[in-house]
Design a protein around this motif. Structure first.
Motif, short mmCIF file in Angstrom:
data_model
loop_
_atom_site.label_atom_id
_atom_site.label_comp_id
_atom_site.label_asym_id
_atom_site.label_seq_id
_atom_site.Cartn_x
_atom_site.Cartn_y
_atom_site.Cartn_z
N LYS A 35 -13.56 29.27 -34.32
CA LYS A 35 -13.38 27.77 -33.94
C LYS A 35 -14.66 26.83 -34.33
O LYS A 35 -15.95 27.53 -34.76
CB LYS A 35 -14.01 27.92 -32.16
N ILE A 60 -11.81 23.67 -15.06
CA ILE A 60 -10.27 24.10 -15.92
C ILE A 60 -10.20 25.49 -15.56
O ILE A 60 -11.36 26.51 -15.89
CB ILE A 60 -10.57 23.67 -17.57
N ALA A 61 -9.36 26.21 -15.17
CA ALA A 61 -9.03 27.37 -14.83
C ALA A 61 -10.24 28.08 -14.19
O ALA A 61 -10.81 29.16 -14.36
CB ALA A 61 -8.85 28.30 -16.21
N ALA A 77 -15.49 22.18 -16.76
CA ALA A 77 -15.11 21.65 -18.25
C ALA A 77 -16.08 21.43 -18.92
O ALA A 77 -16.33 21.42 -20.32
CB ALA A 77 -14.43 20.23 -18.10
N GLU A 99 -15.48 24.36 -28.54
CA GLU A 99 -14.78 24.40 -27.34
C GLU A 99 -13.89 25.79 -27.09
O GLU A 99 -13.69 26.54 -28.48
CB GLU A 99 -13.64 23.48 -27.55
N ASP A 100 -13.64 26.31 -26.43
CA ASP A 100 -12.99 27.47 -26.18
C ASP A 100 -11.52 27.21 -26.08
O ASP A 100 -10.93 25.95 -26.20
CB ASP A 100 -13.29 28.60 -24.89
N SER A 101 -10.58 28.32 -25.98
CA SER A 101 -9.17 28.13 -26.04
C SER A 101 -8.74 26.91 -24.72
O SER A 101 -7.47 26.44 -24.81
CB SER A 101 -8.39 29.16 -26.31
N GLN A 102 -9.42 26.99 -23.76
CA GLN A 102 -9.02 26.21 -22.77
C GLN A 102 -9.50 25.12 -22.61
O GLN A 102 -9.70 24.15 -21.66
CB GLN A 102 -9.19 27.10 -21.28
N ASP A 103 -10.37 24.35 -23.81
CA ASP A 103 -11.05 23.17 -23.75
C ASP A 103 -12.10 23.17 -23.08
O ASP A 103 -12.54 22.17 -22.54
CB ASP A 103 -9.91 22.18 -23.43
N HIS A 104 -12.75 24.23 -22.65
CA HIS A 104 -14.00 23.90 -21.91
C HIS A 104 -15.11 23.55 -22.87
O HIS A 104 -15.17 24.19 -24.14
CB HIS A 104 -14.79 25.44 -21.40
N LYS A 129 -17.13 15.76 -16.92
CA LYS A 129 -17.09 16.93 -17.33
C LYS A 129 -17.51 18.11 -16.44
O LYS A 129 -17.02 19.06 -16.10
CB LYS A 129 -17.29 17.22 -19.06
#
Ligand SMILES: Nc1ncnc2c1ncn2[C@@H]1O[C@H](COP(=O)(O)OP(=O)(O)O)[C@@H](O)[C@H]1O
Ligand SMILES: [Mg+2]
Length: 474
Positions: A277, A389-390, A394, A297-302, A384
């Motif tokens: 990334k 998120i999950a 964020a 950013e990770d795959s979950q947009d954190h 944020k």
């Protein structure tokens, strides 16, 4: 007055007791002080329409603080209600005059911005409605109050100018109505009009009775269900008292910028760099304290803050070298870079004759930038922090590699103890010469990547202190 019904199907249904009280109040000055979406503009517009229809010979004034605000938030509500009530009207956007199309005499409703309040000198009004007075200067309000003096008999005839104001006549009382969210910083003068006993006594000696009516955003059944949740997510608890409950609160002075939005237990953690990334870099230029933050950013947009670099007394060339040294040590596998910076870096300095951005490019850093307000950037960070998120916020921070940012989030990055007299209505974080630069670097990432400012549209990023209504943008 809340009983006024123009057509049976258009009976006004108050959203709350505050609206009822506002329409019934007989005082000369009445302020509806409420949270966002608490029905301020709606009830103000309805009151103004009632005045237009009841006193058809009179002059009225509808004002907001700017023409943009007036024509995109305040007047549309008036027009909507006029349409619903079946009243025909014409608004001339050149002269800023609204006329109802009624049989017989109709008065003039002047629609003005209070940023240009000098224009009002010379006009006399029977009634005045000011929407969102929080942005209005006291001088403007004083001029407006001085214009509240149209003298008409109950049958609409004007009082001949030869009769002096001192003469006791049976006239229609003049009235001024205010609908606003409170704001101690921006309009402490209004708070004083409403609460300071000395001022109130003086007004009362002049025959001016003043009343404040409070309204919470929670008390408006016409709001969409998720609106309050959206507001709650947008503001710290202190700010929420102002923006939702409509309370006068002296907030951030001397307080941590992120306050209760930052919860170490959930915002701090251990994170690893992902070489697949891009490395996201935020840069704040400056000789004394150039700063950089490193994120991914990770795959979950954190939004994960992995590192920080605060240098001392470094030319931009040396700062760029330090950045590469840091990257090579901490993220040697980094291949892709997203870089954001302070727009001031576009300017060429007389010394080097190259701008910071040009120098950075020579060092294979290609920052992009966007002009923004400090408060908007802070709002992005705050939003944020407050969003999950999950199950994870964020925005999260690496607890081992960002010591200064962590101190800043914990409260070292704070608002000034005193308001800057040069900018009494603007409260930006204290310029501490240290934390501010790292947070600036973080802000540039926030503004470029996560800030969507589109009035009328619900966005993820709303200014938090310079508050706007998430729906109207005002
Ligand atoms: N008495 C009412 N009847 C119908 N709708 C209302 C009433 N009061 C408020 N609303 C609606 O609630 C929403 C928020 O009110 P608004 O006056 O725009 O809030 P504010 O100006 O306080 O932010 C608007 O859509 C408005 O039309
Ligand atoms: Mg409004």
């Amino acid at each position: 007055m809340s009983e006024v019904a123009f057509l049976p199907e258009h009976r006004f249904k108050p959203a709350n007791t505050a609206q009822e009280e506002f329409l019934d109040a007989e005082d000369k000055i009445v302020a509806y002080v409420g949270g966002l979406g608490s029905g301020k503009t709606h009830v103000g517009a309805f009151w103004a329409i009632t005045m237009m229809l009841t006193y058809r010979h009179a002059q009225g004034l509808i004002a907001a603080n700017t023409y943009k605000q007036l024509e995109s938030a305040t007047l549309p509500k008036v027009f909507q209600l006029l349409d619903e009530l079946g009243v025909r009207y014409h608004y001339n956007s050149q002269t800023k005059i609204l006329r109802l199309k009624l049989k017989g005499a109709t008065g003039l409703i002047h629609c003005r911005s209070l940023s240009e309040y000098q224009d009002l000198r010379g006009i006399e009004f029977l009634w005045i409605w000011l929407d969102e007075t929080r942005d209005t200067k006291e001088e403007a309000f004083k001029v407006v109050l001085g214009r509240l003096r149209q003298r008409i008999y109950p049958d609409g005839r004007p009082v001949p100018t030869a009769i002096p104001p001192s003469e006791k006549l049976d006239l229609v009382p003049t009235k001024l109505r205010i609908t606003t969210t409170p704001d101690m910083l921006k309009c402490k003068w209004l708070y004083d009009y409403l609460h300071n006993l000395e001022i109130r006594q003086k007004l009362s000696e002049d025959g001016i009775s003043v009343r404040e009516i409070k309204a919470s955003s929670r008390q408006n059944p016409y709001l969409e269900k998720d609106y309050i949740a959206l507001l709650e997510a947008s503001y710290d608890s202190e700010l929420a008292k102002q923006e939702i409950e409509g309370d006068w609160v002296l907030i951030p002075i001397g307080k941590p910028v992120f306050g209760t939005s930052f919860v170490p237990k959930i915002h701090l953690g251990k994170f690893t760099f992902n070489p697949h990334k891009p490395l996201i870099i935020g840069l704040d230029w400056g000789y004394h304290h150039p700063a950089a933050v490193f994120c991914q950013e990770d795959s979950q947009d954190h939004w994960i803050v992995l590192g920080e670099l605060l240098e001392r007394d470094k030319e931009t060339t040396e700062f760029c070298e330090a950045i590469w040294k840091y990257i090579n040590q901490r993220f040697p596998e980094a291949k892709e870079f997203d870089c954001y910076c302070d727009p001031a870096g576009k300017q060429r300095t007389s010394k080097s004759r190259k701008s910071d951005i040009e120098i950075a490019r020579e060092y294979k850093l290609y920052p992009i930038c966007k002009k923004s307000e400090i408060l908007d950037g802070i709002a992005v960070i705050r939003r944020k922090l407050g969003k999950l998120i999950a199950g994870l916020p964020a925005l999260v921070i690496d607890e081992n590699h960002c010591p200064l940012l962590v101190e800043g989030f914990r409260g070292a990055y704070h608002y000034p103890e005193k308001i800057d007299p040069a900018q009494p209505d603007k409260l930006v974080p204290f310029k501490d010469g240290k934390y501010e630069h790292l947070f600036d670097a973080l802000r540039y990432i926030g503004i470029n990547k996560y800030h969507v400012m589109n009035p009328g549209q619900r966005t993820d990023n709303q200014p938090a202190y310079d508050v706007v209504d998430p729906v109207t943008g005002y």
